[in-house]
Motif scaffolding. Structure first.
Motif, mmCIF file in Angstrom:
data_model
loop_
_atom_site.group_PDB
_atom_site.id
_atom_site.type_symbol
_atom_site.label_atom_id
_atom_site.label_comp_id
_atom_site.label_asym_id
_atom_site.label_seq_id
_atom_site.Cartn_x
_atom_site.Cartn_y
_atom_site.Cartn_z
ATOM 1 N N VAL A 116 3.228 10.568 -0.143
ATOM 2 C CA VAL A 116 3.420 9.321 0.590
ATOM 3 C C VAL A 116 2.234 9.093 1.512
ATOM 4 N N CYS A 117 1.800 7.849 1.620
ATOM 5 C CA CYS A 117 0.734 7.466 2.546
ATOM 6 C C CYS A 117 1.327 6.622 3.661
ATOM 7 N N ASP A 118 1.167 7.059 4.874
ATOM 8 C CA ASP A 118 1.646 6.315 6.038
ATOM 9 C C ASP A 118 0.569 5.319 6.464
ATOM 10 N N ILE A 119 0.910 4.038 6.572
ATOM 11 C CA ILE A 119 -0.070 3.023 6.941
ATOM 12 C C ILE A 119 -0.099 2.777 8.443
ATOM 13 N N GLY A 120 0.723 3.513 9.203
ATOM 14 C CA GLY A 120 0.796 3.286 10.642
ATOM 15 C C GLY A 120 -0.408 3.828 11.389
ATOM 16 N N GLY A 156 6.356 0.415 -0.711
ATOM 17 C CA GLY A 156 5.886 0.185 -2.067
ATOM 18 C C GLY A 156 5.390 1.458 -2.711
ATOM 19 N N ALA A 157 4.739 1.312 -3.874
ATOM 20 C CA ALA A 157 4.276 2.487 -4.619
ATOM 21 C C ALA A 157 3.038 2.137 -5.432
ATOM 22 N N ILE A 180 3.629 6.861 -2.660
ATOM 23 C CA ILE A 180 4.539 5.949 -1.983
ATOM 24 C C ILE A 180 3.866 5.434 -0.708
ATOM 25 N N ILE A 181 3.918 4.129 -0.485
ATOM 26 C CA ILE A 181 3.361 3.516 0.714
ATOM 27 C C ILE A 181 4.501 3.303 1.698
ATOM 28 N N ALA A 182 4.324 3.770 2.933
ATOM 29 C CA ALA A 182 5.395 3.698 3.920
ATOM 30 C C ALA A 182 4.791 3.577 5.311
ATOM 31 N N ASP A 229 8.195 -4.701 3.174
ATOM 32 C CA ASP A 229 7.870 -4.631 1.750
ATOM 33 C C ASP A 229 6.351 -4.625 1.602
ATOM 34 N N ILE A 230 5.887 -4.432 0.371
ATOM 35 C CA ILE A 230 4.447 -4.279 0.152
ATOM 36 C C ILE A 230 3.676 -5.547 0.510
ATOM 37 N N ASP A 231 4.285 -6.733 0.352
ATOM 38 C CA ASP A 231 3.593 -7.976 0.705
ATOM 39 C C ASP A 231 3.279 -8.061 2.191
#
Length: 293
Positions: A128-132, A148-149, A162-164, A177-179
Protein backbone atom coordinates in the motif's frame (compact mmCIF):
# COMPACT_ATOMS: atom_id res chain seq x y z
CA UNK A 1 13.04 14.09 -22.12
CA UNK A 2 14.94 12.77 -19.11
CA UNK A 3 13.30 11.22 -16.11
CA UNK A 4 14.97 11.55 -12.72
CA UNK A 5 14.76 8.48 -10.49
CA UNK A 6 15.70 8.61 -6.82
CA UNK A 7 16.48 5.45 -4.91
CA UNK A 8 13.55 6.17 -2.55
CA UNK A 9 10.85 8.76 -2.08
CA UNK A 10 7.94 6.39 -1.65
CA UNK A 11 6.21 5.14 1.45
CA UNK A 12 5.43 1.43 1.45
CA UNK A 13 2.99 -0.27 3.75
CA UNK A 14 1.45 -3.65 4.44
CA UNK A 15 -2.02 -4.62 5.45
CA UNK A 16 -2.45 -6.44 8.74
CA UNK A 17 -4.06 -9.77 8.07
CA UNK A 18 -6.35 -11.06 10.79
CA UNK A 19 -10.06 -10.54 10.33
CA UNK A 20 -11.94 -7.99 12.43
CA UNK A 21 -13.92 -10.78 14.10
CA UNK A 22 -10.72 -12.17 15.58
CA UNK A 23 -9.84 -8.91 17.32
CA UNK A 24 -11.20 -7.26 20.45
CA UNK A 25 -13.76 -4.45 20.16
CA UNK A 26 -11.22 -1.77 20.91
CA UNK A 27 -8.43 -0.06 19.03
CA UNK A 28 -5.18 -1.93 19.39
CA UNK A 29 -1.87 -0.29 20.18
CA UNK A 30 1.47 -1.72 19.20
CA UNK A 31 5.10 -1.21 20.12
CA UNK A 32 8.41 -2.29 18.61
CA UNK A 33 11.63 -3.92 19.73
CA UNK A 34 14.86 -3.70 17.73
CA UNK A 35 17.38 -6.53 17.63
CA UNK A 36 20.75 -6.70 15.89
CA UNK A 37 22.41 -3.78 14.07
CA UNK A 38 20.48 -1.39 11.85
CA UNK A 39 21.75 -1.21 8.23
CA UNK A 40 23.09 -4.76 8.51
CA UNK A 41 21.73 -8.22 7.57
CA UNK A 42 21.14 -9.18 11.23
CA UNK A 43 18.80 -6.27 12.03
CA UNK A 44 15.28 -7.35 13.04
CA UNK A 45 12.32 -5.26 14.18
CA UNK A 46 9.83 -7.26 16.26
CA UNK A 47 6.29 -6.17 17.15
CA UNK A 48 4.43 -6.24 20.46
CA UNK A 49 0.73 -5.90 21.25
CA UNK A 50 -0.96 -3.68 23.85
CA UNK A 51 0.01 -6.14 26.60
CA UNK A 52 3.67 -6.06 25.65
CA UNK A 53 3.52 -9.59 24.19
CA UNK A 54 5.42 -10.42 21.00
CA UNK A 55 3.28 -10.89 17.89
CA UNK A 56 3.62 -11.43 14.16
CA UNK A 57 2.82 -8.27 12.16
CA UNK A 58 1.87 -10.57 9.28
CA UNK A 59 -0.63 -12.74 11.16
CA UNK A 60 -1.64 -11.11 14.46
CA UNK A 61 -2.82 -7.63 13.42
CA UNK A 62 -6.50 -7.34 12.39
CA UNK A 63 -7.25 -6.39 8.80
CA UNK A 64 -9.88 -3.82 9.76
CA UNK A 65 -9.70 -1.15 12.39
CA UNK A 66 -12.10 -2.54 15.01
CA UNK A 67 -13.38 0.89 16.06
CA UNK A 68 -14.01 2.36 12.61
CA UNK A 69 -14.68 -0.54 10.22
CA UNK A 70 -14.33 1.60 7.10
CA UNK A 71 -10.61 1.82 7.89
CA UNK A 72 -7.95 -0.87 7.47
CA UNK A 73 -4.74 -1.42 9.40
CA UNK A 74 -1.34 -1.08 7.78
CA UNK A 75 2.13 -1.89 9.02
CA UNK A 76 4.74 0.61 7.86
CA UNK A 77 7.74 -0.97 6.17
CA UNK A 78 9.47 1.84 4.28
CA UNK A 79 8.73 5.30 5.68
CA UNK A 80 8.65 8.21 3.28
CA UNK A 81 12.08 9.75 2.52
CA UNK A 82 14.04 6.66 3.59
CA UNK A 83 16.14 4.45 1.31
CA UNK A 84 16.35 1.04 2.98
CA UNK A 85 14.04 -1.60 1.53
CA UNK A 86 12.54 -2.86 4.78
CA UNK A 87 9.95 -5.61 4.60
CA UNK A 88 8.16 -8.16 6.72
CA UNK A 89 10.23 -11.34 6.71
CA UNK A 90 7.63 -13.91 5.68
CA UNK A 91 10.12 -16.79 5.99
CA UNK A 92 11.12 -16.08 9.61
CA UNK A 93 9.22 -17.03 12.80
CA UNK A 94 7.04 -14.11 14.00
CA UNK A 95 7.84 -12.35 10.71
CA UNK A 96 9.96 -9.43 11.99
CA UNK A 97 10.69 -6.49 9.71
CA UNK A 98 14.16 -6.66 8.22
CA UNK A 99 16.09 -5.15 5.32
CA UNK A 100 15.95 -6.91 1.97
CA UNK A 101 19.66 -7.20 1.16
CA UNK A 102 19.38 -8.76 -2.32
CA UNK A 103 19.61 -6.55 -5.41
CA UNK A 104 16.98 -5.23 -6.91
CA UNK A 105 0.74 -9.09 3.70
CA UNK A 106 -3.56 -10.17 2.72
CA UNK A 107 -1.26 -12.29 0.70
CA UNK A 108 -0.81 -12.53 -3.06
CA UNK A 109 -1.08 -16.24 -3.81
CA UNK A 110 1.65 -17.41 -6.24
CA UNK A 111 -0.60 -20.24 -7.43
CA UNK A 112 -3.57 -17.97 -8.17
CA UNK A 113 -3.68 -16.33 -11.61
CA UNK A 114 -5.30 -12.90 -11.48
CA UNK A 115 -8.23 -12.87 -13.94
CA UNK A 116 -7.64 -9.21 -14.83
CA UNK A 117 -3.92 -9.39 -15.65
CA UNK A 118 -3.39 -13.14 -16.19
CA UNK A 119 -0.42 -13.05 -13.78
CA UNK A 120 0.17 -14.99 -10.56
CA UNK A 121 0.83 -13.36 -7.20
CA UNK A 122 4.29 -12.62 -5.80
CA UNK A 123 3.86 -14.64 -2.56
CA UNK A 124 4.10 -11.50 -0.39
CA UNK A 125 1.63 -9.45 1.64
CA UNK A 126 -0.14 -6.80 -0.41
CA UNK A 127 1.56 -3.39 -0.68
CA UNK A 128 0.00 0.00 0.00
CA UNK A 129 1.16 3.54 -0.77
CA UNK A 130 0.06 6.26 1.63
CA UNK A 131 -0.51 9.59 -0.17
CA UNK A 132 -0.70 11.60 3.06
CA UNK A 133 1.82 14.12 4.33
CA UNK A 134 2.45 12.56 7.76
CA UNK A 135 5.80 10.75 7.93
CA UNK A 136 5.60 7.54 9.96
CA UNK A 137 8.29 5.25 11.36
CA UNK A 138 9.13 1.71 10.36
CA UNK A 139 6.88 -0.68 12.26
CA UNK A 140 4.12 1.84 12.96
CA UNK A 141 0.59 0.47 12.64
CA UNK A 142 -1.76 3.07 11.15
CA UNK A 143 -5.39 3.15 10.06
CA UNK A 144 -6.07 4.28 6.49
CA UNK A 145 -8.85 4.94 3.98
CA UNK A 146 -8.58 2.87 0.79
CA UNK A 147 -8.80 4.98 -2.38
CA UNK A 148 -7.75 2.84 -5.34
CA UNK A 149 -5.31 0.33 -6.80
CA UNK A 150 -2.55 0.03 -9.41
CA UNK A 151 -1.75 -3.31 -11.07
CA UNK A 152 2.04 -3.60 -11.15
CA UNK A 153 3.49 -6.61 -12.97
CA UNK A 154 6.89 -7.05 -11.35
CA UNK A 155 9.09 -9.45 -13.33
CA UNK A 156 5.99 -11.34 -14.47
CA UNK A 157 4.33 -11.49 -11.04
CA UNK A 158 1.17 -9.71 -9.93
CA UNK A 159 2.08 -7.09 -7.32
CA UNK A 160 -0.94 -4.96 -6.44
CA UNK A 161 -0.29 -1.46 -5.09
CA UNK A 162 -3.17 -0.12 -3.03
CA UNK A 163 -3.48 3.68 -2.84
CA UNK A 164 -4.68 4.94 0.54
CA UNK A 165 -4.42 7.85 2.97
CA UNK A 166 -3.64 7.88 6.67
CA UNK A 167 -6.85 8.73 8.53
CA UNK A 168 -4.78 11.08 10.74
CA UNK A 169 -3.71 13.16 7.74
CA UNK A 170 -5.15 16.70 8.01
CA UNK A 171 -6.70 16.35 4.53
CA UNK A 172 -8.00 12.78 4.93
CA UNK A 173 -11.67 13.87 4.87
CA UNK A 174 -11.20 15.25 1.34
CA UNK A 175 -10.22 11.85 -0.08
CA UNK A 176 -12.77 9.07 -0.61
CA UNK A 177 -11.90 7.61 -4.04
CA UNK A 178 -9.13 7.67 -6.63
CA UNK A 179 -10.66 10.66 -8.48
CA UNK A 180 -10.13 12.77 -5.36
CA UNK A 181 -6.39 12.18 -5.70
CA UNK A 182 -6.51 13.54 -9.25
CA UNK A 183 -8.55 16.50 -8.07
CA UNK A 184 -6.57 17.56 -5.01
CA UNK A 185 -3.09 16.23 -5.88
CA UNK A 186 -2.73 16.83 -9.64
CA UNK A 187 0.21 14.93 -11.12
CA UNK A 188 0.62 12.68 -8.08
CA UNK A 189 -0.75 9.52 -9.71
CA UNK A 190 1.28 10.09 -12.86
CA UNK A 191 4.45 10.42 -10.76
CA UNK A 192 3.53 7.23 -8.91
CA UNK A 193 3.16 5.29 -12.17
CA UNK A 194 6.51 6.65 -13.35
CA UNK A 195 8.19 5.55 -10.13
CA UNK A 196 6.89 1.99 -10.25
CA UNK A 197 7.77 1.58 -13.92
CA UNK A 198 11.36 2.79 -13.53
CA UNK A 199 12.62 2.09 -10.02
CA UNK A 200 14.46 -1.11 -11.01
CA UNK A 201 16.11 0.34 -14.12
CA UNK A 202 19.19 1.68 -12.22
CA UNK A 203 19.89 -1.96 -11.22
CA UNK A 204 20.06 -2.92 -14.89
CA UNK A 205 16.58 -4.45 -15.04
CA UNK A 206 13.90 -3.61 -17.61
CA UNK A 207 10.96 -1.35 -16.88
CA UNK A 208 8.11 -2.94 -14.93
CA UNK A 209 4.87 -3.50 -16.79
CA UNK A 210 1.46 -2.30 -15.61
CA UNK A 211 -1.99 -3.81 -15.98
CA UNK A 212 -4.94 -1.81 -17.35
CA UNK A 213 -2.52 0.35 -19.38
CA UNK A 214 -1.27 1.91 -16.17
CA UNK A 215 -4.72 3.19 -15.18
CA UNK A 216 -5.67 3.32 -11.51
CA UNK A 217 -8.74 1.35 -10.45
CA UNK A 218 -11.24 2.88 -8.03
CA UNK A 219 -11.94 2.28 -4.35
CA UNK A 220 -14.48 -0.52 -4.86
CA UNK A 221 -12.06 -2.41 -7.09
CA UNK A 222 -9.27 -1.98 -4.53
CA UNK A 223 -11.51 -3.27 -1.74
CA UNK A 224 -12.24 -6.32 -3.89
CA UNK A 225 -8.50 -6.97 -4.28
CA UNK A 226 -8.06 -6.70 -0.51
CA UNK A 227 -10.95 -9.09 0.15
CA UNK A 228 -9.70 -11.73 -2.27
CA UNK A 229 -6.07 -11.59 -1.12
CA UNK A 230 -7.24 -11.80 2.49
CA UNK A 231 -9.05 -15.01 1.60
CA UNK A 232 -5.80 -16.44 0.23
CA UNK A 233 -4.13 -15.60 3.53
CA UNK A 234 -6.92 -17.36 5.43
CA UNK A 235 -6.24 -20.46 3.37
CA UNK A 236 -2.59 -20.63 4.39
CA UNK A 237 -3.11 -19.72 8.07
CA UNK A 238 -5.56 -22.63 8.39
CA UNK A 239 -3.42 -24.89 6.16
CA UNK A 240 -6.04 -25.20 3.46
CA UNK A 241 -3.41 -24.04 0.97
CA UNK A 242 0.30 -24.82 0.97
CA UNK A 243 2.07 -21.59 1.93
CA UNK A 244 5.45 -22.91 0.83
CA UNK A 245 8.27 -21.18 2.72
CA UNK A 246 5.96 -18.72 4.49
CA UNK A 247 6.15 -19.06 8.28
CA UNK A 248 2.63 -18.82 9.74
CA UNK A 249 3.50 -18.96 13.43
CA UNK A 250 1.08 -16.71 15.35
CA UNK A 251 -0.02 -16.03 18.93
CA UNK A 252 -3.67 -15.01 18.48
CA UNK A 253 -5.45 -17.43 16.12
CA UNK A 254 -6.03 -20.28 18.53
CA UNK A 255 -7.68 -22.61 16.00
CA UNK A 256 -4.82 -22.24 13.52
CA UNK A 257 -2.40 -25.22 13.34
CA UNK A 258 0.41 -22.65 13.50
CA UNK A 259 -0.67 -21.14 16.83
CA UNK A 260 2.06 -20.82 19.47
CA UNK A 261 2.23 -19.58 23.05
CA UNK A 262 3.49 -16.16 24.10
CA UNK A 263 6.29 -17.95 25.96
CA UNK A 264 7.47 -19.58 22.74
CA UNK A 265 7.26 -16.26 20.92
CA UNK A 266 9.33 -14.57 23.63
CA UNK A 267 11.95 -17.31 23.41
CA UNK A 268 12.22 -16.81 19.63
CA UNK A 269 12.80 -13.07 19.97
CA UNK A 270 15.32 -13.43 22.77
CA UNK A 271 17.37 -15.84 20.66
CA UNK A 272 18.03 -13.02 18.15
CA UNK A 273 21.12 -10.80 18.57
CA UNK A 274 20.78 -7.93 21.02
CA UNK A 275 20.40 -4.43 19.64
CA UNK A 276 23.64 -2.52 19.04
CA UNK A 277 24.34 0.99 17.75
CA UNK A 278 23.93 1.14 13.94
CA UNK A 279 26.79 1.60 11.52
CA UNK A 280 26.87 4.67 9.24
CA UNK A 281 24.83 4.49 6.03
CA UNK A 282 27.08 4.05 2.95
CA UNK A 283 27.33 7.16 0.78
CA UNK A 284 26.31 5.32 -2.39
CA UNK A 285 22.83 4.83 -0.95
CA UNK A 286 22.00 8.46 -1.75
CA UNK A 287 23.12 8.28 -5.37
CA UNK A 288 20.88 9.88 -8.00
CA UNK A 289 20.16 8.15 -11.30
CA UNK A 290 19.35 9.94 -14.58
CA UNK A 291 17.54 7.95 -17.25
CA UNK A 292 17.24 8.90 -20.91
CA UNK A 293 13.72 8.64 -22.25
Amino acid sequence: MRAIVRAVKRSRFLFGLRSEAEGKRMRHHYSKEERGELHSPNYLLYMKNSDGKYISPFHDIPLHDVVEKTLVNMVVEVPCWTNAKMEIATKMPLNPIKQDMKNGKTWEDPSHKDPCTNCCGDNDPIDVCDIGSKVCSCGDVIQVKVLGALALIDEGEMDWKIIAINQEDPDAQMFNDIDDVRRYKPGYLEATVNWFKLYKVPDGKPENQLGFNGEFKNRDFALGVIKSTHQYWCSIIYRKTDGGDIICKNVSISDSPFYCSHEEAESLVHSAPKYVKPSPIPEEVNKWHFLNK
